[in-house]
Write an enzyme that holds these catalytic residues in place. Structure first.
Site, PDB file in Angstrom:
ATOM      1  N   ALA A   1       0.839  -1.195   0.000  1.00  0.00           N
ATOM      2  CA  ALA A   1       0.000   0.000   0.000  1.00  0.00           C
ATOM      3  C   ALA A   1       0.874   1.246   0.000  1.00  0.00           C
ATOM      4  CB  ALA A   1      -0.915  -0.003   1.218  1.00  0.00           C
TER       5      ALA A   1
ATOM      6  N   SER B   1       2.083  -2.367   4.338  1.00  0.00           N
ATOM      7  CA  SER B   1       2.224  -0.924   4.177  1.00  0.00           C
ATOM      8  C   SER B   1       3.596  -0.585   3.629  1.00  0.00           C
ATOM      9  CB  SER B   1       2.044  -0.214   5.520  1.00  0.00           C
ATOM     10  OG  SER B   1       3.190  -0.385   6.340  1.00  0.00           O
ATOM     11  N   ASP B   2       3.691   0.510   2.862  1.00  0.00           N
ATOM     12  CA  ASP B   2       5.001   1.096   2.634  1.00  0.00           C
ATOM     13  C   ASP B   2       5.521   1.525   3.999  1.00  0.00           C
ATOM     14  OD1 ASP B   2       7.265   2.111   1.450  1.00  0.00           O
ATOM     15  OD2 ASP B   2       6.190   3.230  -0.090  1.00  0.00           O
ATOM     16  N   TRP B   3       6.822   1.652   4.106  1.00  0.00           N
ATOM     17  CA  TRP B   3       7.439   1.841   5.421  1.00  0.00           C
ATOM     18  C   TRP B   3       6.986   3.172   6.047  1.00  0.00           C
ATOM     19  CZ3 TRP B   3       7.806  -2.605   3.881  1.00  0.00           C
ATOM     20  CH2 TRP B   3       8.625  -3.576   4.437  1.00  0.00           C
TER      21      TRP B   3
ATOM     22  N   ALA C   1       3.923   4.086   6.360  1.00  0.00           N
ATOM     23  CA  ALA C   1       2.716   4.618   5.715  1.00  0.00           C
ATOM     24  C   ALA C   1       1.473   4.432   6.572  1.00  0.00           C
ATOM     25  CB  ALA C   1       2.504   3.954   4.357  1.00  0.00           C
TER      26      ALA C   1
END
Length: 803
Positions: free
Chosen positions: A187, A220-222, A224
């Protein structure tokens, strides 16, 4: 034991613990159910592993734009298998790749990390990448879901995009990789139509999981994930990194208070355990297993396959990606050439990858200078010409990293290939994070020239730099800009000048206070260096003289890390520094000038008509120089075709904006990006989507249609074997002016010897005849023209398809 039984053995606390990173790169082990740590690592052109360090080298393939330029599904799948092999070697279960965002604007900072401007080409190559990696028993997380097509304000920006464009353009590649059986999805940071993606129930749960049937894990993207209940209910499954974050005890409390249903947590855990089983991280697993059955899911993982030679594959992919844009008088391949003037800073130090999280540390990098001199049958004369780099490059001398306690005691020592220190997320296993107080790089450098040498320290925080024991810098460097990733991956730089004597070794050291915070390490700094320089005027004059005395001049022009990297967008398309001037002056001195463009995305070429040949090498990976020598001298054919349209000048580009206004970027162009937008404007670019020359010629002979199956015969009319990318474009006979004039609907790569005719047959996909409406997908009946050719503008054959 089946997954439902495993879930039943876990209490709520254990379930929630499984959904947040145990550290920067892994999910926690749960020994009570036989679950081992689940390790993730960045790609997409290599597998970095848990330690982002040159002490743990990785194969570095060419950039994703280069992979896309091959238009070769089988080759991309093979690259995926190599990456799986690398991942298994490093103990990695999940590769954080591929990047499926589109080349909406050439100013996009991570343009090099994405495949194409075309959603169909992106989807087909993305699917091949996913299948190749997962056949090797390693998971993928296609990213960044969705509309993360630029970098400016990426953490907070809202992308406003219509449902039709979202479905037909930006979601299309992600839908394709779900059909291919992707085991994960990442995401994005941004919001779409007012809702941040990690909370976007309509896209993550209703569409991705329910409508598309995605049974994998949404990561999740880090950093995010920034909320508790909204992200859990919105369809996110894993919040990275950890152990801190918005879930943990907060999510457990939300469940107990009834704000999040426990069934939601159970589904998140189910997806994580399914991923773990697929990659062999559950003790009762027989080994990695394929995704749920799907017509496009491919075969079971081939973990027992013969080992792939990564060096050879990197070289082959590079050569097949190189795209010959211009070749006046058939200068290439080089024939009876006795001397070559090789010019440019990137000739001696190729830029082989883009900046940011895609960076890996290869064990070797072959520069163009090394590659051409390695042939041994031609004299190669090198001149710098001009150096466009804003930052100084790290020294390539062997170095040591010392991990120091507050007392000065050396806790551990590790060799480095150069003067770049980076450990993100985890320290070397022999370093006690509780005692670590500083990291120091030490090396011995022997100057090759006398005079004023420049050194630099790039990083954020306090640094002490010493030369032969004398302190030459002792201060603090502060971060610039608002993107924390950019501050970390592309930090500010401070320079120091020192007078050195040629041949006299000097001891260099940089000390930086460091430690692990919240269980995670953040160490990143570089000691850079530049030799004494007479200045660009003298360097350009020298290059012109070298070029004038050679049979052929080859200028390697490049972008720099300040131009193409994660964390920021480009401000223009011109080559940095005085490279345009250098090329024009070299071409004036030698009409047999070849320009090699070492860039991940489009650049302006004001000298185009002055040079004999232009070869685009993208970011070519670790085997850059050998692949370049192969192609320049004809041992291999430049197999690339443009996966994105190449403009004459920035002002001509129909879709350019990447700068938010009022916190938003509006995709008001709708369906019209890339060649679709260029055709709509009536303006001609420098080179159209799909363009690329080879070392032979082709005739397009016949086309036949049966239903939606199209067969084309092509003949190699030249005197040497070659490869051709046969492209199929579909256009409605009764065109709707609100829709693109045509779109790519199929493609195939064929090989043929001199005089040989080959036949290719493709099936036009159902989706090529469909549009998105308020009622869903609808097939538009009627007559279509299918055109086969060498680019979107060079269409050779046509036939009618009726649906």
């Amino acid at each position: 034991m089946d997954i439902e039984s495993l879930i039943g053995r876990l209490d709520l606390s254990a379930k929630v613990r499984l959904l947040t990173g145990a550290d920067m790169w892994s999910l926690p082990a749960l020994p009570e159910i036989g679950l081992r740590r689940l390790v993730m690592s960045d790609g997409p052109i290599g597998v970095r592993g848990e330690q982002w360090s040159s002490a743990d080298p990785s194969i570095a393939l060419p950039s994703p734009t280069a992979l896309a330029a091959t238009w070769d599904v089988a080759l991309v799948r093979q690259a995926g298998r190599l990456l799986a092999q690398e991942a298994r070697r490093k103990g990695v279960h999940v590769l954080l790749a591929p990047t499926l965002n589109l080349h909406r604007s050439p100013l996009g900072g991570r343009h090099f990390e994405c495949f194409s401007e075309d959603p169909y080409l992106t989807g087909e190559l993305g699917a091949a990448y996913v299948e190749g990696v997962q056949e090797g028993g390693v998971g993928t997380t296609p990213k960044h879901f969705v509309a993360n097509d630029f970098e400016t304000d990426r953490f907070t920006v809202n992308v406003r995009v219509g449902e039709k464009a979202l479905r037909e353009v930006y979601l299309a590649p992600f839908e394709r990789v779900v059909q291919a059986g992707a085991w994960g999805m990442m995401a994005a940071y941004n919001a779409v139509n007012g809702t941040t993606m990690t909370e976007h129930r309509a896209l993550q749960r209703d569409l991705l999981k329910d409508e598309w049937g995605f049974d994998g894990c949404v990561v999740s993207d880090w950093t995010a994930a920034r909320s508790t209940a909204a992200t859990a209910e919105g369809g996110l499954d894993v919040a990275m990194p950890g152990p801190s974050g918005p879930w943990g005890e907060k999510l457990e409390a939300a469940v107990r208070e009834g704000r999040v249903a426990e069934e939601v947590v159970d589904d998140q855990v189910r997806r994580v355990l399914r991923l773990a089983r697929r990659v062999g991280a559950l003790e009762d697993s027989p080994g990695p297993v394929p995704a749920a059955p799907s017509p496009a899911a491919g075969s079971a993982p081939a973990t027992g396959d013969t080992e792939i030679d990564g060096t050879a594959l990197a070289r082959r992919v590079a050569a097949r990606s190189f795209t010959l844009l211009r070749n006046e008088g058939g200068l290439l391949p080089l024939g009876a050439v006795r001397s070559v003037a090789l010019i440019g800073s990137a000739a001696g130090e190729a830029r082989v990858m883009g900046g940011g999280s895609a960076q890996v540390f290869p064990a070797r990098v072959v520069s163009p200078l090394e590659g051409l001199r390695g042939r041994g049958d031609v004299e190669v004369r090198h001149a710098l010409g001009t150096d466009p780099r804003v930052r100084l490059a790290p020294l390539a001398t062997p170095a040591r990293a010392l991990f120091l306690a507050a007392t000065g005691e050396i806790l551990a020592e590790h060799p480095l290939a150069g003067t770049e220190a980076r450990w993100v997320g985890s320290l070397p296993p022999d370093v006690d994070p509780g005692r670590l107080a500083a990291v120091e790089i030490r090396t011995v450098y022997t100057p090759g020239a006398s005079g004023s040498h420049e050194f630099s320290i790039a990083g954020v925080g306090a640094f002490t730099v010493r030369i032969d024991g004398d302190t030459v810098f002792d201060g603090t460097i502060t971060a610039e800009g608002g993107d924390p990733a950019a501050a970390f991956l592309s930090p500010p730089e401070r320079r120091i000048t020192a007078t050195l004597a040629a041949g006299t070794p000097v001891e260099l050291s940089v000390r930086h206070p460091a430690g692990a915070f919240g269980g995670m390490a953040f160490v990143s700094f570089t000691l850079g260096h530049a030799d004494p320089s007479p200045g660009d005027d003298a360097l350009i004059a020298e290059a012109v003289g070298v070029a004038a005395g050679a049979d052929v001049a080859v200028v390697v022009a490049s972008t720099t890390p300040e131009v193409e990297s994660e964390g920021f967008d480009r401000t223009g398309l011109a080559l940095p520094g005085r490279q345009d001037e250098l090329i024009a002056r070299v071409a004036g001195a030698n009409p047999r000038t070849v320009v090699v463009v070492n860039a991940g995305s489009p650049v302006e070429m004001p000298w185009l008509e002055q040079v004999a040949a232009v070869l685009l090498t993208w970011f070519p990976g670790q085997e850059a120089g050998d692949a370049l020598a192969d192609v320049l001298f004809g041992d291999a054919e430049p197999g690339g075709r443009l996966p994105t349209t190449w403009p004459v000048r920035q002002s001509d580009v129909p879709v350019l904006n990447v700068t938010p206004a009022g916190g938003e970027v509006a995709y008001d162009e709708g369906l019209f990006i890339g060649y679709r937008a260029w055709e709509r404007t009536g303006r001609a670019p420098a080179f159209w989507f799909g363009h690329g020359l080879g070392y032979t010629t082709w005739s397009y002979d016949t086309i036949a249609v049966t239903g939606t199956t199209v067969t084309v015969a092509v003949t190699n009319t030249g005197r040497r074997a070659g490869r051709e990318v046969v492209q199929f474009y579909l256009a409605a006979v009764n065109r709707d002016p609100d829709r693109p004039a045509r779109q790519l609907a199929a493609f195939d790569v064929v090989d043929a010897g001199p005089g040989q005719t080959v036949v290719t047959t493709v099936r036009l996909p159902e989706r090529a005849f469909q549009i998105w409406t308020e009622e869903g997908w609808r097939t538009v009946s009627g007559d279509y023209t299918v055109e086969a050719g060498r680019s979107v503008a060079d269409r050779r054959l046509a036939a009618t398809v009726t649906v």
